[in-house]
Design a protein around this motif. Sequence first.
Motif, mmCIF file in Angstrom:
data_model
loop_
_atom_site.group_PDB
_atom_site.id
_atom_site.type_symbol
_atom_site.label_atom_id
_atom_site.label_comp_id
_atom_site.label_asym_id
_atom_site.label_seq_id
_atom_site.Cartn_x
_atom_site.Cartn_y
_atom_site.Cartn_z
ATOM 1 N N THR A 11 0.827 -1.219 0.000
ATOM 2 C CA THR A 11 0.000 0.000 0.000
ATOM 3 C C THR A 11 0.854 1.259 0.000
ATOM 4 N N GLN A 12 2.056 1.158 0.535
ATOM 5 C CA GLN A 12 2.950 2.321 0.563
ATOM 6 C C GLN A 12 3.660 2.526 -0.771
ATOM 7 N N LYS A 13 4.137 1.416 -1.356
ATOM 8 C CA LYS A 13 4.890 1.527 -2.612
ATOM 9 C C LYS A 13 3.982 1.616 -3.827
ATOM 10 N N TYR A 14 2.829 0.960 -3.751
ATOM 11 C CA TYR A 14 1.880 0.952 -4.872
ATOM 12 C C TYR A 14 0.499 1.389 -4.378
ATOM 13 N N PRO A 15 0.350 2.635 -3.940
ATOM 14 C CA PRO A 15 -0.915 3.075 -3.329
ATOM 15 C C PRO A 15 -2.109 3.062 -4.279
ATOM 16 N N ASN A 16 -1.838 3.053 -5.583
ATOM 17 C CA ASN A 16 -2.946 3.060 -6.552
ATOM 18 C C ASN A 16 -3.309 1.661 -7.045
ATOM 19 N N ASP A 17 -2.734 0.650 -6.413
ATOM 20 C CA ASP A 17 -3.108 -0.733 -6.714
ATOM 21 C C ASP A 17 -4.054 -1.192 -5.607
ATOM 22 N N TYR A 18 -5.335 -1.373 -5.968
ATOM 23 C CA TYR A 18 -6.345 -1.686 -4.955
ATOM 24 C C TYR A 18 -6.061 -2.994 -4.227
ATOM 25 N N ARG A 19 -5.276 -3.879 -4.850
ATOM 26 C CA ARG A 19 -5.070 -5.205 -4.278
ATOM 27 C C ARG A 19 -4.359 -5.154 -2.933
ATOM 28 N N GLY A 20 -3.425 -4.226 -2.779
ATOM 29 C CA GLY A 20 -2.734 -4.111 -1.495
ATOM 30 C C GLY A 20 -3.698 -3.732 -0.383
ATOM 31 N N TRP A 21 -4.517 -2.708 -0.623
ATOM 32 C CA TRP A 21 -5.504 -2.270 0.376
ATOM 33 C C TRP A 21 -6.516 -3.370 0.649
ATOM 34 N N ASN A 22 -6.996 -3.987 -0.415
ATOM 35 C CA ASN A 22 -8.013 -5.031 -0.265
ATOM 36 C C ASN A 22 -7.496 -6.206 0.558
ATOM 37 N N ASN A 23 -6.308 -6.668 0.230
ATOM 38 C CA ASN A 23 -5.771 -7.842 0.912
ATOM 39 C C ASN A 23 -5.346 -7.536 2.338
ATOM 40 N N LEU A 24 -4.919 -6.293 2.580
ATOM 41 C CA LEU A 24 -4.629 -5.893 3.955
ATOM 42 C C LEU A 24 -5.919 -5.898 4.765
ATOM 43 N N GLY A 25 -7.006 -5.395 4.163
ATOM 44 C CA GLY A 25 -8.310 -5.433 4.834
ATOM 45 C C GLY A 25 -8.772 -6.846 5.098
#
Length: 566
Positions: free
Chosen positions: A382-396
């Motif tokens: 989420t920090q390096k690729y903030p515009n890739d929804y997958r990081g946010w989604n998978n962290l959630g």
Amino acid sequence: MKRQRLQLFLSLIMLVAVLATSCSKKTISPLGNSLFSVNPSPLELVGTKVPVTINGRFPAKWFDKNMSVVVTPYLKYDGGEALGTSYTYQGEKVAGNGTVISQENGGAITLRSEFNYTPAMKKSELYLRFAFSRDGKTIPGFGDLKIADGVNSTAGLASAATVTPATAPDAFQRIIKETYDADIMFLIQQAELRSSELNSSNLAAWKDLVKEADDDARKNINVEVSAYASPDGGLDLNEKLAEKREKNTTDYLTKEFKKKAIDTEINAKYTAQDWDGFQKLVQASSLQDKDLVLRVLSMYPDPETREKEIKNISAVYSDLAETILPKLRRSRLIANVEVIGKTDEELKSAVNSDMSGLSVEELLYAANLDGVSKEKVYTFVTQKYPNDYRGWNNLGAYYYSNGQAAKAVQSFNKAAGVSSNAPEASMNQALLSLAEGNTAKAEQLLGNASGANSLGEALGLLYIQKGDYNKAVQSFGEAKSNNAALAQILTKNYNKAQQTLNGVSKKDATTYYLSAIVAARTNNTSGVVGNLKSAIDQGVSASSILSDIEFAKFLTNSDVKNMLLK
């Protein structure tokens, strides 16, 4: 004077007697609860509602012809009551819109109601309230009539918290296949390699790429040569021509590879008449009569007939000879490169030392390796690729699965903000709506979640909350979860439900509680005792068991009593 007073006194006595007699005739006899039946009995939670149908009757000679009564079912529970639908009944001499009841014969009645469920209704009582009137005035009747006990709230055990959230996939490939090509062109009816072709920048770049791939330990490479002749000129001539072009090209590459110390094999072949290439070029061209040429190709499979018919279209053939045919006189050089990705051990080592050199696909893949912190990796994504929804989604998804609801909501909302149409983001937003009981919004979101993993679990929960238990069972499929087992219990498939519960990988209090319900419904006393004990050990309170109708007939069992009194 005395005589008049005596007559007045006697008249008053007679009036009082008449009134007394009249009132005594209008006294309302109480109704017994044996006159009423309830379906279902006990009441059941269906979705978020408690529906009930009450059938009863007013006995013969009971209903006064001038009387009206409003009957209201209601659920009484600790802290409040919920009113159902009121029904009006009236005598034969009453002018109104109520259902008329015969004084002579009485009459059957049916009352249907639906209550919005609250957990307090688990321990409740169903009553009928009667409001009587005569000639538009309220008259006294009798007290409320109790007709049923409690609500079976087993359907309320469905939980969004145990649904597996959707994780967005990575596109990591251990081996990535890449193809690079270059062409060496020939003059008509010639097979010699021209210096202009051999010195082209395109061919030089291709040879450099082959050299780089051959030198890279993480790449495998093989080379193909495909030589062609254009379809004009006759089959025998073209076959010899294409064969010669292939040999000259292969000999040239062999020398070049030896000179550059490139160790790779060359697979060579030739095609005498490149009709496939011809057709593709014509289709992609802007020739005025290209449809006519294509029609000839489809009508005549024989090469010689094709060539003859095309040449007969003189207006077109000159354009073909100038724009299409020269492009088919070639040798095509193809470099097939396999890029070998990092091993799992290399990825784990990078995660634990320096993640900055990993691609987003490598990071998303590495997060699922044993011994790797999902939270650490997804946070970095989420920090390096903030515009890739997958990081946010998978962290959630990680937070959701670990009971960190507030953090999960923040991450899911961020994922939806980055890509609202992503199926995983939509499904996880639907989960949040299901947790709030907002089935309408959840259903809308799930419509955009096609392709999300664990979608069946979310749909199953949605259908449980809507009271459509058969669809819930279909949606869960073979999932081994508490919610899937609950759907099977609600459709009375107790054997399947117990098999599902046995297969739950992380059994919790609800798992054992549901097993106890299966045992109760199949009259398995030892199963009730054993599973309730496990449920209590996992945190279920004795009070919730005592108020659950599922176990009402087992509360007199000594083992159950002793367990609940501890």
